[in-house]
Write an enzyme that holds these catalytic residues in place. Structure first.
Site, PDB file in Angstrom:
ATOM      1  N   GLU A 307       0.826  -1.214   0.000  1.00  0.00           N
ATOM      2  CA  GLU A 307       0.000   0.000   0.000  1.00  0.00           C
ATOM      3  C   GLU A 307       0.855   1.257   0.000  1.00  0.00           C
ATOM      4  O   GLU A 307       0.670   2.157  -0.824  1.00  0.00           O
ATOM      5  CB  GLU A 307      -0.936  -0.008   1.212  1.00  0.00           C
ATOM      6  CG  GLU A 307      -1.860   1.204   1.283  1.00  0.00           C
ATOM      7  CD  GLU A 307      -2.851   1.230   0.141  1.00  0.00           C
ATOM      8  OE1 GLU A 307      -2.711   2.127  -0.727  1.00  0.00           O
ATOM      9  OE2 GLU A 307      -3.728   0.359   0.091  1.00  0.00           O
ATOM     10  N   ASP A 311       1.233   4.083  -2.961  1.00  0.00           N
ATOM     11  CA  ASP A 311       0.764   5.451  -2.718  1.00  0.00           C
ATOM     12  C   ASP A 311       1.848   6.477  -3.024  1.00  0.00           C
ATOM     13  O   ASP A 311       1.588   7.478  -3.712  1.00  0.00           O
ATOM     14  CB  ASP A 311       0.318   5.605  -1.261  1.00  0.00           C
ATOM     15  CG  ASP A 311      -0.960   4.841  -0.952  1.00  0.00           C
ATOM     16  OD1 ASP A 311      -1.643   4.418  -1.896  1.00  0.00           O
ATOM     17  OD2 ASP A 311      -1.256   4.651   0.247  1.00  0.00           O
ATOM     18  N   SER A 557      -7.297   1.500  -4.038  1.00  0.00           N
ATOM     19  CA  SER A 557      -6.121   1.982  -3.303  1.00  0.00           C
ATOM     20  C   SER A 557      -5.189   2.762  -4.211  1.00  0.00           C
ATOM     21  O   SER A 557      -4.455   3.641  -3.749  1.00  0.00           O
ATOM     22  CB  SER A 557      -5.345   0.796  -2.711  1.00  0.00           C
ATOM     23  OG  SER A 557      -6.078   0.164  -1.699  1.00  0.00           O
TER      24      SER A 557
END
Length: 613
Positions: A307, A311, A557
């Site tokens: 994640e 990001d 995400s």
């Protein structure tokens, strides 16, 4: 008609003799949102002498005007558009009345709680008191039980609790009470005698965060291959992102991560070396919330680093040279939840000695070995102009009182000029792991048939971001479809929140022109509830560097930080023009004034619960 004196005396005497017990005027205030899954077993009554940190969330003033106030600031046709409020103005506008504080204090003192044990927070938003289980059960007319997970973890909860009728209007919620976290999480208060630590919002899970199929991608695909491999160049071409920020010293963009999720510096440099050479050696600026730290050495693997790597590889590349802030939330013991990062950006949301939802958030100070043994991070930074969060929970696991109170806080951030983005989930109309709601029991199960929306994406005061994809065999210059590779973009209708005024026209047009072929047994089809997501961006086939290799990942995400990057560039342009940040985004994106800025996605579905949708 005359009434004899003797009869009147007898009647009044009878009434006096039948004066109800103290509890007769109690009314149920909250019930558990849904019963625990079969993985949890009721173990025992919680010991009566155990001490609980009781928190009474007081009813805020003007809370019925939240949407009105926010719209006056955020709607592009409003004469006060863009005139954001200061934190002090927000506190003053919503602080509970003196009457509310007095009523709740009087009730507690009248119930036997010594006045010196009662604390009122600085903004008067909470009344706090450490009470034994016996005292709490007496105050709330309830019973606390211990539940044991099949993993050995334990949680405390009550099924429901009650308040006196005259007190109920002055209290929004009480905790710890019914807020049972259905997924194993130690991010909540567990008495010392029950501390068997388990997962948390950032804990590795096949359900939360991006997905991968382990495929090794082409590292430098051409724009003709963006249907198979998404890179920053694909996104720039797809959304016409050709803008270089100039207001980097004034603009702010934050990304929330929950411990133990953490990026790997070597992965960032590996990605930057291929797609953004000027960034090699650059890192996001760390803001440590409740002990959150960059922890690359303790945990590694896709489930820990996927994640954060995703990001920051894309957010930092797209907004370069703008800095990106890492809001790392929670220590390695307690972890963190949504309320924790909200505490850090808005001091008015904090409470003394914690007070966040014990089953959802980290409670600080954390005296466990290795824990963050210091006061919680309260108002430590101004809220960034854009905040992206790629985490969520099933709405059914949150009580309406908890969800509404948190949602109102997002509205306050919007009033102060912050755009809050949340990923809408990766399981279509189903919840995490594809679980849906059993129409009879209300429990989450893989065999459920009722759609299971995502929170906080269902909050009408955040911008929920879904996922699209370049259709197979198509190019970035053609319309996208809804994501249907590895994931299905989360979306649907809330079971808690009413439809906000800004989306009424769009949603009603959808329901009339394209009525879903499902009944009230499958989803909230009243036509009067919040629909989500609000917008979508590509979330399929992203090339990322992870644990020293390149892989493909999928998920909303990915979509959320990309949208956050675009809004950050919009804010940069506004700042350069002498304006302020856009703040709450939704009224603008639903306005006909901005229709030309968006493409309508007409292909694809967001399946789930055994149904295409």
């Amino acid at each position: 008609m005359l009434l004899s004196w003797s009869f009147l005396v007898l009647a009044l005497g009878g009434l006096a003799a039948a004066v109800p017990a103290r509890r007769a005027n109690y009314v149920v205030h909250e019930k558990r949102a849904a019963e625990p899954s079969s993985a949890w077993t009721l173990s025992r009554r919680l010991e009566s002498d155990m001490v609980l940190p009781m928190r009474f969330g007081l009813t805020q003033s003007n809370i019925d005007r939240v949407e009105e106030i926010l719209m006056s600031i955020s709607h592009p046709e409003s004469p006060t558009f863009g005139k954001h409020l200061s934190p002090e103005q927000v506190i003053d506008m919503f602080k509970p009345s003196s009457e509310t504080v007095d009523v709740v204090k009087s009730w507690l003192v009248g119930s036997g709680i010594a006045p010196e044990r009662i604390r009122i927070t600085g903004n008067k938003g909470w009344i706090e008191l450490n009470a034994t289980v016996a005292e709490a059960e007496d105050l709330l007319n309830t019973e606390y039980h211990v539940y044991e997970h099949e993993s050995g973890a334990e949680q405390i909860s009550c099924h429901s609790y009650s308040l006196p009728g005259h007190v109920q209007p002055h209290i929004e919620l009480v905790k710890p009470t019914v807020h049972f976290n259905h997924r194993v999480s130690p991010g909540g208060y567990i008495p010392e005698k029950l501390k068997k630590r388990t997962g948390k919002l950032g804990q590795p899970s096949p359900y939360n965060g991006p997905k991968t199929n382990g495929q090794t991608p082409s590292i430098n695909p051409t724009l003709d291959e963006c249907d198979e491999y998404i890179t920053p160049a694909c996104l720039r071409a797809l959304y016409n992102i050709y803008y270089t920020p100039t207001q980097t010293g004034r603009n702010t963009y934050g990304v929330v991560e929950f411990t133990p999720q953490s990026y790997l510096a070597t992965d960032l440099d590996m990605f930057f070396g291929n797609y953004s050479p000027n960034l090699v050696g650059s890192r996001p600026t760390l803001v440590s919330i409740d002990g959150g730290q960059y922890e690359p050495s303790q945990y590694q693997g896709f489930s820990y680093n996927g994640e954060s790597d995703l990001d920051f590889e894309y957010a930092m590349t797209l907004v370069y040279p703008q800095n990106v802030t890492l809001l790392q939330t929670g220590d390695m013991v307690e972890g963190g939840g949504f309320d924790n990062w909200l505490d850090a950006v808005d001091a008015s949301f904090c409470t003394y000695e914690g007070g966040d939802v014990p089953s959802q958030d980290g409670i600080y100070p954390d005296t466990a070995p290795g824990g963050y043994d210091a006061p919680e991070s309260c108002g430590i930074i101004p809220p960034p102009y854009v905040v992206s969060t790629s985490y969520g929970q099933d709405e059914v696991s949150a009580t309406p009182a908890y969800a509404i109170r948190q949602c109102n806080e997002y509205a306050k951030l919007g009033m102060m000029g912050t755009t809050v983005l949340y990923a809408s989930g990766d399981y279509g109309v189903a919840g995490f792991g594809g679980e849906c709601i059993d129409a009879t029991t209300g429990e989450e199960t893989l065999n459920g048939t009722r759609f299971n929306p995502d929170f906080p994406a269902t909050c009408p005061y955040v911008t929920a971001v879904g996922a699209t994809q370049v259709s197979p065999g198509r190019t970035v210059y053609e319309p996208e479809s809804a994501a249907e590779t590895v994931i299905y973009s989360g979306g649907g209708f809330s079971n808690i929140f009413a439809m906000p005024s800004y989306q009424a026209t769009a949603v009603r047009h959808y329901l009339e022109a394209y009525p879903p072929p499902y009944t009230a047994a499958q989803y909230n089809n009243s036509g009067n509830v919040r629909a989500f997501p609000d917008l979508a961006a590509n979330g399929v086939n992203y090339v990322i560097a992870i644990d020293g290799e390149f892989e493909l990942v999928y998920g909303t995400s990915a979509s959320s930080p990309v949208v956050g990057s675009m809004i950050t560039m919009v804010n940069d342009a506004r700042l350069a023009a002498g304006k302020g940040p856009i703040g709450f985004l939704n009224p603008a994106i639903y306005s006909p004034l901005f229709a030309a800025a968006f493409h309508d996605i007409t292909n694809g579905t967001n399946q789930g619960c055994g149904k295409p949708f």
